[in-house]
Scaffold this motif. Structure first.
Motif, PDB file in Angstrom:
ATOM      1  N   MET A 198       0.844  -1.169   0.000  1.00 19.09           N
ATOM      2  CA  MET A 198       0.000   0.000   0.000  1.00 19.09           C
ATOM      3  C   MET A 198       0.895   1.239   0.000  1.00 19.09           C
ATOM      4  O   MET A 198       1.835   1.330   0.765  1.00 19.09           O
ATOM      5  N   MET A 199       0.571   2.171  -0.882  1.00 18.53           N
ATOM      6  CA  MET A 199       1.349   3.403  -0.992  1.00 18.53           C
ATOM      7  C   MET A 199       0.678   4.478  -0.138  1.00 18.53           C
ATOM      8  O   MET A 199      -0.389   4.972  -0.487  1.00 18.53           O
ATOM      9  N   MET A 200       1.319   4.821   0.975  1.00 18.78           N
ATOM     10  CA  MET A 200       0.757   5.802   1.894  1.00 18.78           C
ATOM     11  C   MET A 200       1.753   6.920   2.136  1.00 18.78           C
ATOM     12  O   MET A 200       2.945   6.670   2.328  1.00 18.78           O
TER      13      MET A 200
ATOM     14  N   GLU B 148       5.278  24.383   0.803  1.00 20.64           N
ATOM     15  CA  GLU B 148       6.383  23.440   0.929  1.00 20.64           C
ATOM     16  C   GLU B 148       6.003  22.091   0.306  1.00 20.64           C
ATOM     17  O   GLU B 148       4.859  21.671   0.358  1.00 20.64           O
ATOM     18  N   ALA B 149       6.986  21.421  -0.275  1.00 20.63           N
ATOM     19  CA  ALA B 149       6.755  20.122  -0.912  1.00 20.63           C
ATOM     20  C   ALA B 149       7.658  19.069  -0.290  1.00 20.63           C
ATOM     21  O   ALA B 149       8.777  19.364   0.132  1.00 20.63           O
ATOM     22  N   ARG B 150       7.153  17.833  -0.236  1.00 20.22           N
ATOM     23  CA  ARG B 150       7.930  16.682   0.213  1.00 20.22           C
ATOM     24  C   ARG B 150       7.864  15.618  -0.874  1.00 20.22           C
ATOM     25  O   ARG B 150       6.790  15.287  -1.358  1.00 20.22           O
ATOM     26  N   LYS B 151       9.013  15.085  -1.217  1.00 18.35           N
ATOM     27  CA  LYS B 151       9.071  14.070  -2.265  1.00 18.35           C
ATOM     28  C   LYS B 151       8.751  12.692  -1.700  1.00 18.35           C
ATOM     29  O   LYS B 151       8.953  12.428  -0.524  1.00 18.35           O
ATOM     30  N   PHE B 152       8.258  11.815  -2.606  1.00 27.17           N
ATOM     31  CA  PHE B 152       8.001  10.425  -2.242  1.00 27.17           C
ATOM     32  C   PHE B 152       8.351   9.536  -3.425  1.00 27.17           C
ATOM     33  O   PHE B 152       8.432   9.992  -4.564  1.00 27.17           O
ATOM     34  N   SER B 153       8.569   8.272  -3.134  1.00 25.67           N
ATOM     35  CA  SER B 153       8.900   7.286  -4.163  1.00 25.67           C
ATOM     36  C   SER B 153       8.413   5.922  -3.692  1.00 25.67           C
ATOM     37  O   SER B 153       8.640   5.552  -2.534  1.00 25.67           O
ATOM     38  N   PHE B 154       7.731   5.200  -4.584  1.00 29.32           N
ATOM     39  CA  PHE B 154       7.229   3.861  -4.281  1.00 29.32           C
ATOM     40  C   PHE B 154       7.514   2.939  -5.454  1.00 29.32           C
ATOM     41  O   PHE B 154       7.529   3.373  -6.606  1.00 29.32           O
ATOM     42  N   THR B 155       7.703   1.673  -5.159  1.00 33.37           N
ATOM     43  CA  THR B 155       7.795   0.630  -6.167  1.00 33.37           C
ATOM     44  C   THR B 155       6.857  -0.486  -5.728  1.00 33.37           C
ATOM     45  O   THR B 155       7.006  -1.019  -4.629  1.00 33.37           O
TER      46      THR B 155
ATOM     47  N   SER C 275      -0.731  -5.759  -6.679  1.00 33.16           N
ATOM     48  CA  SER C 275      -1.152  -5.011  -5.503  1.00 33.16           C
ATOM     49  C   SER C 275      -2.049  -3.826  -5.867  1.00 33.16           C
ATOM     50  O   SER C 275      -2.713  -3.268  -5.003  1.00 33.16           O
ATOM     51  N   LEU C 276      -2.111  -3.467  -7.155  1.00 29.54           N
ATOM     52  CA  LEU C 276      -2.928  -2.337  -7.595  1.00 29.54           C
ATOM     53  C   LEU C 276      -4.324  -2.746  -8.045  1.00 29.54           C
ATOM     54  O   LEU C 276      -5.128  -1.894  -8.392  1.00 29.54           O
ATOM     55  N   ASP C 277      -4.606  -4.045  -8.105  1.00 29.33           N
ATOM     56  CA  ASP C 277      -5.928  -4.539  -8.501  1.00 29.33           C
ATOM     57  C   ASP C 277      -6.321  -3.992  -9.878  1.00 29.33           C
ATOM     58  O   ASP C 277      -7.323  -3.309 -10.032  1.00 29.33           O
ATOM     59  N   LEU C 278      -5.505  -4.321 -10.894  1.00 24.14           N
ATOM     60  CA  LEU C 278      -5.734  -3.849 -12.256  1.00 24.14           C
ATOM     61  C   LEU C 278      -6.641  -4.769 -13.073  1.00 24.14           C
ATOM     62  O   LEU C 278      -6.752  -4.616 -14.272  1.00 24.14           O
ATOM     63  N   GLY C 279      -7.270  -5.714 -12.462  1.00 25.62           N
ATOM     64  CA  GLY C 279      -8.200  -6.599 -13.167  1.00 25.62           C
ATOM     65  C   GLY C 279      -7.471  -7.572 -14.071  1.00 25.62           C
ATOM     66  O   GLY C 279      -6.467  -8.171 -13.709  1.00 25.62           O
ATOM     67  N   GLU C 280      -7.979  -7.732 -15.291  1.00 24.90           N
ATOM     68  CA  GLU C 280      -7.429  -8.684 -16.258  1.00 24.90           C
ATOM     69  C   GLU C 280      -6.034  -8.299 -16.739  1.00 24.90           C
ATOM     70  O   GLU C 280      -5.305  -9.130 -17.256  1.00 24.90           O
ATOM     71  N   ASP C 281      -5.661  -7.040 -16.618  1.00 27.52           N
ATOM     72  CA  ASP C 281      -4.388  -6.558 -17.148  1.00 27.52           C
ATOM     73  C   ASP C 281      -3.194  -6.877 -16.257  1.00 27.52           C
ATOM     74  O   ASP C 281      -2.064  -6.563 -16.620  1.00 27.52           O
TER      75      ASP C 281
ATOM     76  N   ASP D 251      -2.992   4.263  -3.820  1.00 25.98           N
ATOM     77  CA  ASP D 251      -3.272   3.072  -4.623  1.00 25.98           C
ATOM     78  C   ASP D 251      -4.359   3.322  -5.677  1.00 25.98           C
ATOM     79  O   ASP D 251      -4.190   2.975  -6.849  1.00 25.98           O
ATOM     80  N   ASP D 252      -5.481   3.910  -5.285  1.00 29.67           N
ATOM     81  CA  ASP D 252      -6.573   4.153  -6.231  1.00 29.67           C
ATOM     82  C   ASP D 252      -6.157   5.148  -7.311  1.00 29.67           C
ATOM     83  O   ASP D 252      -6.496   4.981  -8.489  1.00 29.67           O
ATOM     84  N   LEU D 253      -5.431   6.180  -6.930  1.00 29.00           N
ATOM     85  CA  LEU D 253      -4.973   7.180  -7.897  1.00 29.00           C
ATOM     86  C   LEU D 253      -4.046   6.557  -8.935  1.00 29.00           C
ATOM     87  O   LEU D 253      -4.196   6.785 -10.138  1.00 29.00           O
ATOM     88  N   VAL D 254      -3.112   5.732  -8.497  1.00 28.14           N
ATOM     89  CA  VAL D 254      -2.161   5.098  -9.419  1.00 28.14           C
ATOM     90  C   VAL D 254      -2.888   4.110 -10.324  1.00 28.14           C
ATOM     91  O   VAL D 254      -2.682   4.093 -11.545  1.00 28.14           O
ATOM     92  N   ARG D 255      -3.772   3.291  -9.760  1.00 28.24           N
ATOM     93  CA  ARG D 255      -4.529   2.328 -10.566  1.00 28.24           C
ATOM     94  C   ARG D 255      -5.371   3.045 -11.629  1.00 28.24           C
ATOM     95  O   ARG D 255      -5.349   2.686 -12.809  1.00 28.24           O
TER      96      ARG D 255
END
Length: 166
Positions: A1-3, A15-22, A27-33, A108-112
């Motif tokens: 989960m990306m939090m 102000e901005a804070r950077k983030f990075s996820f792999t 884990s993203l629940d992309l269905g058939e893809d 997660d929902d935004l990325v999916r």
């Protein structure tokens, strides 16, 4: 989960804070893809305190296998998708913004959704793909097959029957 933990970030307005996820595609629940994604999905960006909302901006990188819609050849596509979403600072303020519980933002929902919206309607191995022969099924990208592919105009079929009667 990306939090993203915005409660302990102590962001000042502007102000901005950077983030990075792999993450994996499963884990993203992309269905058939899910099975078509190769390797990991990489997400990088920043969360910015705009004063009224948290703005999350970033980029997604993914590699996906596909079958060409014209010639049925296998291909690989690297996609880069940019995203931007606003999240309300307090729970319940969802006026056109994403939901945030006040302490964390879950991406997660935004990325999916970003990956699914970036899917093309038609996958082609190359922009000038010639497809398959309508008669024998030969891949026309590899050469010509010699089949007669002439299709008469059906609007002129009545005239053709007159010519045959003479």
């Amino acid at each position: 989960m990306m939090m993203i933990d915005v409660a302990s970030a102590d962001l000042l307005p502007g102000e901005a804070r950077k983030f990075s996820f792999t993450v994996t595609a499963s884990s993203l629940d992309l269905g058939e893809d899910i099975s078509s994604y190769r390797g990991k999905v990489r997400v990088e960006g920043a969360v910015v305190d705009t004063g009224a909302v948290y703005r999350v901006i970033g980029t997604i990188w993914a590699v996906r296998n596909f079958i060409c819609d014209r010639c049925l050849a296998e291909g690989k596509r690297e996609s880069t998708c940019d995203f931007s979403e606003d999240y309300a600072k307090t729970p319940g303020e969802a006026d056109g913004t994403g939901s945030c519980d006040g302490e964390t933002i879950v991406l997660d929902d935004l990325v999916r959704d970003t990956l699914l919206m970036a899917e093309p309607l038609r996958e082609l191995c190359k922009s000038d793909c010639k497809g398959l022969c309508q008669v024998c099924g030969y891949n026309l990208n590899e050469g010509t097959c010699g089949c007669d592919t002439f299709v008469p105009d059906p609007r002129l079929a009545a005239l053709e029957s007159l010519r045959k009667n003479d």
